[in-house]
Design a protein around this motif. Structure first.
Motif, PDB file in Angstrom:
ATOM      1  N   THR A   1       0.837  -1.191   0.000  1.00 58.42           N
ATOM      2  CA  THR A   1       0.000   0.000   0.000  1.00 58.42           C
ATOM      3  C   THR A   1       0.869   1.236   0.000  1.00 58.42           C
ATOM      4  OG1 THR A   1      -0.114  -0.032   2.411  1.00 58.42           O
ATOM      5  CG2 THR A   1      -1.839  -1.189   1.213  1.00 58.42           C
ATOM      6  N   ALA A   2       0.221   2.388  -0.111  1.00 55.53           N
ATOM      7  CA  ALA A   2       0.953   3.639  -0.194  1.00 55.53           C
ATOM      8  C   ALA A   2       1.332   4.114   1.194  1.00 55.53           C
ATOM      9  CB  ALA A   2       0.086   4.674  -0.914  1.00 55.53           C
ATOM     10  N   SER A   3       1.678   5.405   1.314  1.00 59.82           N
ATOM     11  CA  SER A   3       2.143   5.944   2.579  1.00 59.82           C
ATOM     12  C   SER A   3       1.083   5.852   3.646  1.00 59.82           C
ATOM     13  CB  SER A   3       2.551   7.405   2.382  1.00 59.82           C
ATOM     14  OG  SER A   3       1.446   8.150   1.910  1.00 59.82           O
ATOM     15  N   ALA A   4       1.508   5.970   4.912  1.00 54.75           N
ATOM     16  CA  ALA A   4       0.604   5.766   6.035  1.00 54.75           C
ATOM     17  C   ALA A   4      -0.485   6.815   6.047  1.00 54.75           C
ATOM     18  CB  ALA A   4       1.394   5.827   7.345  1.00 54.75           C
ATOM     19  N   ALA A   5      -1.593   6.460   6.751  1.00 57.59           N
ATOM     20  CA  ALA A   5      -2.716   7.374   6.887  1.00 57.59           C
ATOM     21  C   ALA A   5      -2.288   8.591   7.685  1.00 57.59           C
ATOM     22  CB  ALA A   5      -3.861   6.659   7.593  1.00 57.59           C
ATOM     23  N   PRO A   6      -3.027   9.692   7.566  1.00 62.58           N
ATOM     24  CA  PRO A   6      -2.697  10.890   8.335  1.00 62.58           C
ATOM     25  C   PRO A   6      -2.584  10.574   9.811  1.00 62.58           C
ATOM     26  CG  PRO A   6      -4.426  11.351   6.736  1.00 62.58           C
ATOM     27  CD  PRO A   6      -4.191   9.880   6.704  1.00 62.58           C
ATOM     28  N   ALA A   7      -1.615  11.189  10.483  1.00 65.73           N
ATOM     29  CA  ALA A   7      -1.357  10.875  11.886  1.00 65.73           C
ATOM     30  C   ALA A   7      -2.529  11.226  12.769  1.00 65.73           C
ATOM     31  CB  ALA A   7      -0.109  11.623  12.350  1.00 65.73           C
ATOM     32  N   ASN A   8      -3.218  12.318  12.447  1.00 65.52           N
ATOM     33  CA  ASN A   8      -4.333  12.748  13.265  1.00 65.52           C
ATOM     34  C   ASN A   8      -5.551  13.036  12.395  1.00 65.52           C
ATOM     35  OD1 ASN A   8      -3.052  12.960  16.007  1.00 65.52           O
ATOM     36  ND2 ASN A   8      -1.706  14.353  14.870  1.00 65.52           N
ATOM     37  N   PRO A   9      -6.187  11.966  11.886  1.00 66.74           N
ATOM     38  CA  PRO A   9      -7.355  12.189  11.040  1.00 66.74           C
ATOM     39  C   PRO A   9      -8.426  12.932  11.826  1.00 66.74           C
ATOM     40  CG  PRO A   9      -7.148   9.864  11.625  1.00 66.74           C
ATOM     41  CD  PRO A   9      -5.898  10.536  12.072  1.00 66.74           C
ATOM     42  N   SER A  10      -9.104  13.860  11.133  1.00 68.43           N
ATOM     43  CA  SER A  10     -10.008  14.754  11.844  1.00 68.43           C
ATOM     44  C   SER A  10     -11.278  14.076  12.315  1.00 68.43           C
ATOM     45  CB  SER A  10     -10.371  15.945  10.952  1.00 68.43           C
ATOM     46  OG  SER A  10     -11.000  15.487   9.764  1.00 68.43           O
ATOM     47  N   ASN A  11     -11.757  13.053  11.569  1.00 67.10           N
ATOM     48  CA  ASN A  11     -13.002  12.422  11.978  1.00 67.10           C
ATOM     49  C   ASN A  11     -13.007  10.948  11.571  1.00 67.10           C
ATOM     50  OD1 ASN A  11     -15.479  12.343  13.203  1.00 67.10           O
ATOM     51  ND2 ASN A  11     -16.602  12.893  11.353  1.00 67.10           N
ATOM     52  N   PRO A  12     -12.231  10.126  12.276  1.00 70.40           N
ATOM     53  CA  PRO A  12     -12.221   8.690  11.959  1.00 70.40           C
ATOM     54  C   PRO A  12     -13.449   7.999  12.529  1.00 70.40           C
ATOM     55  CG  PRO A  12     -10.814   9.097  13.837  1.00 70.40           C
ATOM     56  CD  PRO A  12     -11.308  10.449  13.378  1.00 70.40           C
ATOM     57  N   GLY A  13     -13.894   6.947  11.857  1.00 67.97           N
ATOM     58  CA  GLY A  13     -14.967   6.126  12.408  1.00 67.97           C
ATOM     59  C   GLY A  13     -14.449   5.282  13.556  1.00 67.97           C
ATOM     60  N   ALA A  14     -15.287   5.031  14.544  1.00 65.94           N
ATOM     61  CA  ALA A  14     -14.876   4.239  15.701  1.00 65.94           C
ATOM     62  C   ALA A  14     -14.583   2.797  15.287  1.00 65.94           C
ATOM     63  CB  ALA A  14     -15.968   4.258  16.762  1.00 65.94           C
ATOM     64  N   PRO A  15     -13.598   2.148  15.932  1.00 64.83           N
ATOM     65  CA  PRO A  15     -13.250   0.771  15.588  1.00 64.83           C
ATOM     66  C   PRO A  15     -14.185  -0.272  16.174  1.00 64.83           C
ATOM     67  CG  PRO A  15     -11.835   1.540  17.334  1.00 64.83           C
ATOM     68  CD  PRO A  15     -12.674   2.718  16.927  1.00 64.83           C
ATOM     69  N   GLY A  16     -15.219   0.131  16.881  1.00 67.58           N
ATOM     70  CA  GLY A  16     -16.173  -0.815  17.449  1.00 67.58           C
ATOM     71  C   GLY A  16     -17.455  -0.102  17.818  1.00 67.58           C
ATOM     72  N   VAL A  17     -18.527  -0.890  18.022  1.00 63.78           N
ATOM     73  CA  VAL A  17     -19.809  -0.295  18.395  1.00 63.78           C
ATOM     74  C   VAL A  17     -20.024  -0.304  19.903  1.00 63.78           C
ATOM     75  CG1 VAL A  17     -20.877  -0.858  16.188  1.00 63.78           C
ATOM     76  CG2 VAL A  17     -21.062  -2.476  18.096  1.00 63.78           C
ATOM     77  N   GLY A  18     -19.061  -0.873  20.646  1.00 60.92           N
ATOM     78  CA  GLY A  18     -19.176  -0.876  22.096  1.00 60.92           C
ATOM     79  C   GLY A  18     -20.055  -1.969  22.651  1.00 60.92           C
ATOM     80  N   ASP A  19     -20.091  -3.123  21.977  1.00 61.97           N
ATOM     81  CA  ASP A  19     -20.870  -4.240  22.496  1.00 61.97           C
ATOM     82  C   ASP A  19     -20.390  -4.596  23.900  1.00 61.97           C
ATOM     83  OD1 ASP A  19     -22.708  -6.709  21.473  1.00 61.97           O
ATOM     84  OD2 ASP A  19     -21.145  -7.439  22.824  1.00 61.97           O
ATOM     85  N   PRO A  20     -21.309  -4.912  24.830  1.00 61.36           N
ATOM     86  CA  PRO A  20     -20.893  -5.211  26.205  1.00 61.36           C
ATOM     87  C   PRO A  20     -19.889  -6.358  26.321  1.00 61.36           C
ATOM     88  CG  PRO A  20     -23.253  -4.868  26.098  1.00 61.36           C
ATOM     89  CD  PRO A  20     -22.774  -4.911  24.681  1.00 61.36           C
ATOM     90  N   TYR A  21     -19.980  -7.342  25.440  1.00 62.91           N
ATOM     91  CA  TYR A  21     -19.065  -8.478  25.510  1.00 62.91           C
ATOM     92  C   TYR A  21     -17.894  -8.349  24.546  1.00 62.91           C
ATOM     93  CZ  TYR A  21     -22.664 -10.988  28.192  1.00 62.91           C
ATOM     94  OH  TYR A  21     -23.574 -11.378  29.145  1.00 62.91           O
ATOM     95  N   TYR A  22     -18.113  -7.709  23.404  1.00 59.52           N
ATOM     96  CA  TYR A  22     -17.078  -7.580  22.383  1.00 59.52           C
ATOM     97  C   TYR A  22     -17.068  -6.134  21.893  1.00 59.52           C
ATOM     98  CZ  TYR A  22     -18.125 -12.589  22.459  1.00 59.52           C
ATOM     99  OH  TYR A  22     -18.377 -13.879  22.861  1.00 59.52           O
ATOM    100  N   PRO A  23     -16.476  -5.221  22.657  1.00 56.48           N
ATOM    101  CA  PRO A  23     -16.546  -3.796  22.315  1.00 56.48           C
ATOM    102  C   PRO A  23     -15.979  -3.453  20.943  1.00 56.48           C
ATOM    103  CG  PRO A  23     -15.783  -4.089  24.564  1.00 56.48           C
ATOM    104  CD  PRO A  23     -15.794  -5.456  23.944  1.00 56.48           C
ATOM    105  N   GLY A  24     -15.038  -4.255  20.435  1.00 57.28           N
ATOM    106  CA  GLY A  24     -14.440  -3.967  19.140  1.00 57.28           C
ATOM    107  C   GLY A  24     -15.214  -4.500  17.963  1.00 57.28           C
TER     108      GLY A  24
END
Length: 505
Positions: free
Chosen positions: A24-47
């Protein structure tokens, strides 16, 4: 074998450090302004799952080579951002070759604290409410990929099974992997001519791909959770029929089944239309466009994949087994049509699927639901660890504990006893009708029960779902009695055997 481990929170947002995927190309921006969350926060599997977008459709187009276990192809997700996004995540464990978002190549990285979190940064920010296609190209050997120390992808003598719960998608297609984000599916898989490729919904076509290869194209037109999408490749005897109500039915039997097991399996699975007709009386109209079942070797459990449950041959090793067919088809309503809001709501799936077995027993004249419930209650001593598992919140480690099934069914019957038959079955039909194609929680179900009954039902739900001890009164409202001299209902022998020998989901 490559082993991919994730943090105990399964990809929770701690740390967004990433490592670049090869090619792949160069890394993603170090501080993206509005990234989507990596999980929905499930009580058993938050990711599990991802924040910032909803998927409306998956187009999965693959080629699978049974001899090498090589899986390759593309998955196209039709996604709609629920907020402006500069990056978003996909749940996926296999090697990614490329990702295109809105027709343009995107940067791809993996979260350092959870390599199953694929971080995608499109060239241009995504706007809330504007649908975009996301095309993921990949190739890998799924059986060599472990997540959290296990491989859910199962190789068989003639192919493989992508069947499991609560996680299976990440071994064969990238997704927003949580039951609250349902989508429609097209699954197209090319395999050698001497094996079949089975999945959900209706077989739209089966066409020659090239010399020695056939492409199987399956279509699911009703909203479906990602863990309920399945793939079974192997040497199967595939049968197509039409039910009395006009629905297409596909049943398939592994040609390697022992003759006696095959006969018992057919005697059970071929009665699926009859079972569904019976369940409609309690639950309302069947919610999907097709039905059927797959019987295979090497699975170790049964699972209610939408429109087409998959059964391990062991369920039929000692004769026909209608209980497991009833259980898995009851899930087409409880679990498939109406999914859990979080995995801590698992009682809504397993308690009512198990209770459906009691209802079938009564219908078949093999013991009433009241008799079976009382027998289960009386059979388990108060000091048995069974009672310490609370079906209303068993914890991830006990999510599929027998108490979730059996005590869960007792909870359903205790609720029926408390509100009466008319309100109880009105409750089931109303719940399933109002939330068809969606999801719900135990709290929402309890609120509906109180609204329809006009009664305060906290004592019933607290006692049977959330108290880690044996209730003082049984599910019929009577005190416990010794089992000595109490006749065992005929149907319970089959139900109890199923629980002892194989896991049902």
């Amino acid at each position: 074998m490559r082993i991919r481990t994730r943090a105990c929170l399964r990809g929770a947002a701690a740390g967004l450090a990433t490592v670049l995927l090869a090619g792949t190309a160069s890394a993603a921006p170090a501080n993206p302004s509005n990234p989507g969350a990596p999980g929905v926060g499930d009580p058993y599997y938050p990711g599990d799952g991802n924040g910032g977008y909803d998927v409306t459709h998956y187009d999965i187009r693959l080629t699978y080579e049974p001899d090498t276990d090589r899986l390759s192809g593309t998955t196209t997700l039709l996604a709609t951002p629920t907020t402006d996004l500069t990056s978003f995540n996909l749940d996926f464990a296999l090697d990614v070759e490329s990702v295109r978002v809105a027709h343009r190549p995107a940067e791809v990285t993996r979260a350092e604290d959870d390599p199953t979190e694929v971080v995608v940064t499109p060239r241009r920010p995504l706007r809330e409410g504007t649908p975009v296609p996301v095309v993921v190209r990949y190739a890998d050997t799924p059986s060599e990929v472990e997540v959290d120390g296990r491989t859910a992808w199962k190789r068989t003598e003639t192919g493989a099974l992508a069947v499991d719960q609560p996680h299976i998608a990440e071994w064969w297609f990238p997704s927003n992997d949580h039951p609250t984000d349902k989508a429609t599916f097209d699954v197209s898989v090319a395999v050698p001519d001497d094996v079949s490729a089975l999945s959900n919904g209706v077989l739209a076509s089966r066409t020659p791909q090239r010399a020695g290869w056939t492409r199987w194209n399956w279509r699911s037109t009703q909203p479906q959770a990602t863990y309920l999408a399945f793939l079974a490749v192997g040497d199967y005897d595939v049968r197509h029929a039409t039910t009395p109500s006009g629905l297409p039915m596909t049943n398939a039997y592994d040609t390697g089944l022992a003759a006696a097991d095959r006969a018992a399996a057919e005697a059970s699975v071929e009665r699926t239309p009859e079972v569904v007709e019976f369940l409609e009386e309690s639950f309302g109209p069947y919610p999907f466009e097709a039905l059927g079942g797959v019987v295979t070797n090497g699975l170790g459990f049964a699972l209610e994949n939408q429109t087409r449950s998959v059964y391990d041959a062991g369920f039929f090793r000692y004769g026909s087994n209608l209980s497991v067919v009833v259980h898995e088809n009851a899930h087409q309503w409880f679990g498939d049509s109406v999914a859990v809001a979080g995995w801590d709501d698992i009682w809504l799936n397993e308690g009512f699927a198990t209770y459906a077995e009691y209802l079938w027993s009564e219908h078949a004249g093999e013991g009433t639901a009241a008799e079976l419930a009382q027998y289960v209650y009386d059979s388990i001593p108060a000091d048995d660890p069974f009672w310490r598992v609370t079906p209303g919140d068993p914890g991830a480690e006990h999510q599929f504990h027998p108490a979730v099934y059996d005590r869960g069914a007792l909870a359903a019957h205790a609720l029926r006893t408390a509100v009466g038959d008319d309100v109880f079955f009105e409750l089931l039909r109303t719940w399933l009708d109002e939330r068809q194609g969606g999801h719900g929680s135990i709290e929402e179900f309890a609120a509906l029960a109180e609204r329809l009954s006009g009664e305060r039902l906290d004592p019933v739900f607290d006692t049977w779902l959330f108290t880690p001890e044996k209730p003082g009164s049984g599910p019929n409202g009577a005190a416990s009695r010794a089992t000595a001299g109490v006749a065992e209902p005929e149907s319970y022998r089959e139900i109890a055997f199923t629980h002892r020998q194989l896991a049902r989901h």
